[in-house]
Design a protein around this motif. Structure first.
Motif, PDB file in Angstrom:
ATOM      1  N   MET A  15       0.826  -1.206   0.000  1.00 32.31           N
ATOM      2  CA  MET A  15       0.000   0.000   0.000  1.00 32.31           C
ATOM      3  C   MET A  15       0.860   1.255   0.000  1.00 32.31           C
ATOM      4  O   MET A  15       0.560   2.230  -0.672  1.00 32.31           O
ATOM      5  N   LEU A  16       1.933   1.217   0.782  1.00 30.09           N
ATOM      6  CA  LEU A  16       2.801   2.384   0.903  1.00 30.09           C
ATOM      7  C   LEU A  16       3.899   2.408  -0.149  1.00 30.09           C
ATOM      8  O   LEU A  16       4.661   3.360  -0.233  1.00 30.09           O
ATOM      9  N   ASN A  17       3.970   1.345  -0.927  1.00 31.41           N
ATOM     10  CA  ASN A  17       4.948   1.250  -2.002  1.00 31.41           C
ATOM     11  C   ASN A  17       6.381   1.376  -1.463  1.00 31.41           C
ATOM     12  O   ASN A  17       7.182   2.166  -1.958  1.00 31.41           O
ATOM     13  N   MET A  18       6.689   0.631  -0.422  1.00 33.91           N
ATOM     14  CA  MET A  18       8.032   0.677   0.150  1.00 33.91           C
ATOM     15  C   MET A  18       8.478  -0.726   0.550  1.00 33.91           C
ATOM     16  O   MET A  18       7.681  -1.646   0.651  1.00 33.91           O
ATOM     17  N   SER A  19       9.753  -0.824   0.808  1.00 35.43           N
ATOM     18  CA  SER A  19      10.319  -2.115   1.202  1.00 35.43           C
ATOM     19  C   SER A  19       9.916  -2.442   2.643  1.00 35.43           C
ATOM     20  O   SER A  19       9.564  -1.567   3.420  1.00 35.43           O
ATOM     21  N   GLU A  20       9.999  -3.723   2.986  1.00 31.88           N
ATOM     22  CA  GLU A  20       9.687  -4.124   4.357  1.00 31.88           C
ATOM     23  C   GLU A  20      10.669  -3.494   5.338  1.00 31.88           C
ATOM     24  O   GLU A  20      10.303  -3.134   6.458  1.00 31.88           O
ATOM     25  N   TYR A  21      11.914  -3.336   4.917  1.00 29.85           N
ATOM     26  CA  TYR A  21      12.925  -2.702   5.775  1.00 29.85           C
ATOM     27  C   TYR A  21      12.510  -1.271   6.112  1.00 29.85           C
ATOM     28  O   TYR A  21      12.516  -0.866   7.283  1.00 29.85           O
ATOM     29  N   MET A  22      12.138  -0.501   5.088  1.00 36.71           N
ATOM     30  CA  MET A  22      11.714   0.877   5.331  1.00 36.71           C
ATOM     31  C   MET A  22      10.425   0.904   6.149  1.00 36.71           C
ATOM     32  O   MET A  22      10.245   1.752   7.018  1.00 36.71           O
ATOM     33  N   ASN A  23       9.559  -0.020   5.878  1.00 36.37           N
ATOM     34  CA  ASN A  23       8.319  -0.099   6.630  1.00 36.37           C
ATOM     35  C   ASN A  23       8.601  -0.348   8.111  1.00 36.37           C
ATOM     36  O   ASN A  23       7.982   0.267   8.977  1.00 36.37           O
ATOM     37  N   ASP A  24       9.545  -1.244   8.402  1.00 37.09           N
ATOM     38  CA  ASP A  24       9.925  -1.506   9.800  1.00 37.09           C
ATOM     39  C   ASP A  24      10.435  -0.243  10.476  1.00 37.09           C
ATOM     40  O   ASP A  24      10.102   0.034  11.635  1.00 37.09           O
ATOM     41  N   ILE A  25      11.229   0.519   9.743  1.00 38.15           N
ATOM     42  CA  ILE A  25      11.757   1.772  10.303  1.00 38.15           C
ATOM     43  C   ILE A  25      10.621   2.731  10.627  1.00 38.15           C
ATOM     44  O   ILE A  25      10.562   3.307  11.714  1.00 38.15           O
ATOM     45  N   TYR A  26       9.703   2.892   9.688  1.00 32.69           N
ATOM     46  CA  TYR A  26       8.578   3.792   9.914  1.00 32.69           C
ATOM     47  C   TYR A  26       7.680   3.304  11.048  1.00 32.69           C
ATOM     48  O   TYR A  26       7.228   4.090  11.875  1.00 32.69           O
ATOM     49  N   LEU A  27       7.414   2.017  11.089  1.00 34.00           N
ATOM     50  CA  LEU A  27       6.576   1.489  12.167  1.00 34.00           C
ATOM     51  C   LEU A  27       7.234   1.678  13.529  1.00 34.00           C
ATOM     52  O   LEU A  27       6.569   2.036  14.503  1.00 34.00           O
ATOM     53  N   ASP A  28       8.533   1.460  13.608  1.00 30.52           N
ATOM     54  CA  ASP A  28       9.248   1.691  14.867  1.00 30.52           C
ATOM     55  C   ASP A  28       9.177   3.154  15.273  1.00 30.52           C
ATOM     56  O   ASP A  28       8.973   3.480  16.451  1.00 30.52           O
ATOM     57  N   LEU A  29       9.333   4.017  14.291  1.00 27.14           N
ATOM     58  CA  LEU A  29       9.262   5.453  14.566  1.00 27.14           C
ATOM     59  C   LEU A  29       7.868   5.841  15.063  1.00 27.14           C
ATOM     60  O   LEU A  29       7.724   6.556  16.058  1.00 27.14           O
ATOM     61  N   ILE A  30       6.841   5.343  14.403  1.00 24.05           N
ATOM     62  CA  ILE A  30       5.466   5.641  14.806  1.00 24.05           C
ATOM     63  C   ILE A  30       5.183   5.104  16.202  1.00 24.05           C
ATOM     64  O   ILE A  30       4.581   5.795  17.038  1.00 24.05           O
ATOM     65  N   GLU A  31       5.628   3.898  16.498  1.00 27.88           N
ATOM     66  CA  GLU A  31       5.422   3.327  17.834  1.00 27.88           C
ATOM     67  C   GLU A  31       6.158   4.137  18.892  1.00 27.88           C
ATOM     68  O   GLU A  31       5.629   4.371  19.985  1.00 27.88           O
ATOM     69  N   ASN A  32       7.359   4.580  18.566  1.00 25.61           N
ATOM     70  CA  ASN A  32       8.142   5.388  19.491  1.00 25.61           C
ATOM     71  C   ASN A  32       7.430   6.711  19.783  1.00 25.61           C
ATOM     72  O   ASN A  32       7.309   7.125  20.939  1.00 25.61           O
ATOM     73  N   ILE A  33       6.956   7.362  18.739  1.00 21.31           N
ATOM     74  CA  ILE A  33       6.224   8.618  18.917  1.00 21.31           C
ATOM     75  C   ILE A  33       4.964   8.379  19.730  1.00 21.31           C
ATOM     76  O   ILE A  33       4.640   9.145  20.641  1.00 21.31           O
ATOM     77  N   ASN A  34       4.256   7.321  19.418  1.00 21.86           N
ATOM     78  CA  ASN A  34       3.030   6.993  20.147  1.00 21.86           C
ATOM     79  C   ASN A  34       3.323   6.760  21.633  1.00 21.86           C
ATOM     80  O   ASN A  34       2.596   7.254  22.497  1.00 21.86           O
ATOM     81  N   ASP A  35       4.384   6.029  21.939  1.00 22.42           N
ATOM     82  CA  ASP A  35       4.758   5.787  23.331  1.00 22.42           C
ATOM     83  C   ASP A  35       5.082   7.089  24.052  1.00 22.42           C
ATOM     84  O   ASP A  35       4.696   7.292  25.203  1.00 22.42           O
ATOM     85  N   LYS A  36       5.800   7.984  23.369  1.00 24.75           N
ATOM     86  CA  LYS A  36       6.154   9.269  23.984  1.00 24.75           C
ATOM     87  C   LYS A  36       4.916  10.125  24.220  1.00 24.75           C
ATOM     88  O   LYS A  36       4.804  10.796  25.246  1.00 24.75           O
ATOM     89  N   LEU A  37       3.979  10.084  23.286  1.00 24.26           N
ATOM     90  CA  LEU A  37       2.742  10.839  23.472  1.00 24.26           C
ATOM     91  C   LEU A  37       1.932  10.289  24.643  1.00 24.26           C
ATOM     92  O   LEU A  37       1.374  11.056  25.435  1.00 24.26           O
ATOM     93  N   LYS A  38       1.882   8.974  24.760  1.00 26.50           N
ATOM     94  CA  LYS A  38       1.176   8.370  25.893  1.00 26.50           C
ATOM     95  C   LYS A  38       1.833   8.773  27.208  1.00 26.50           C
ATOM     96  O   LYS A  38       1.147   9.077  28.184  1.00 26.50           O
ATOM     97  N   LEU A  39       3.151   8.774  27.227  1.00 33.56           N
ATOM     98  CA  LEU A  39       3.875   9.179  28.429  1.00 33.56           C
ATOM     99  C   LEU A  39       3.583  10.641  28.763  1.00 33.56           C
ATOM    100  O   LEU A  39       3.331  10.987  29.923  1.00 33.56           O
ATOM    101  N   GLU A  40       3.590  11.484  27.749  1.00 31.49           N
ATOM    102  CA  GLU A  40       3.303  12.899  27.968  1.00 31.49           C
ATOM    103  C   GLU A  40       1.888  13.095  28.513  1.00 31.49           C
ATOM    104  O   GLU A  40       1.665  13.883  29.425  1.00 31.49           O
TER     105      GLU A  40
END
Length: 71
Positions: A15-40
């Motif tokens: 769907m995003l037209n990207m490699s699984e490697y790049m997708n993993d990076i983006y998903l990790d980044l999104i999860e990290n941001i989400n965790d920080k927002l929850k903490l905040e």
């Protein structure tokens, strides 16, 4: 509900037209941001609770002071 619950990693990559490697990076980044927002949010809720506690104490002390003045 996360996007991973509805789609496989391969489908998301397609769907995003990207490699699984790049997708993993983006998903990790999104999860990290989400965790920080929850903490905040938790920190803000804790601060709000502390402020409410102190405000209630101030109101109690004011009531006691008013009662002492009336006597």
């Amino acid at each position: 509900m996360s996007i991973m619950e509805n789609h496989t990693k391969k489908e998301i990559c397609d769907m995003l037209n990207m490699s699984e490697y790049m997708n993993d990076i983006y998903l990790d980044l999104i999860e990290n941001i989400n965790d920080k927002l929850k903490l905040e949010i938790n920190i803000k809720e804790d601060l709000n609770n502390e402020l409410r506690f102190f405000w209630n104490k101030i109101c109690e002390l004011k009531t006691e002071l008013d009662n002492l003045r009336d006597n």
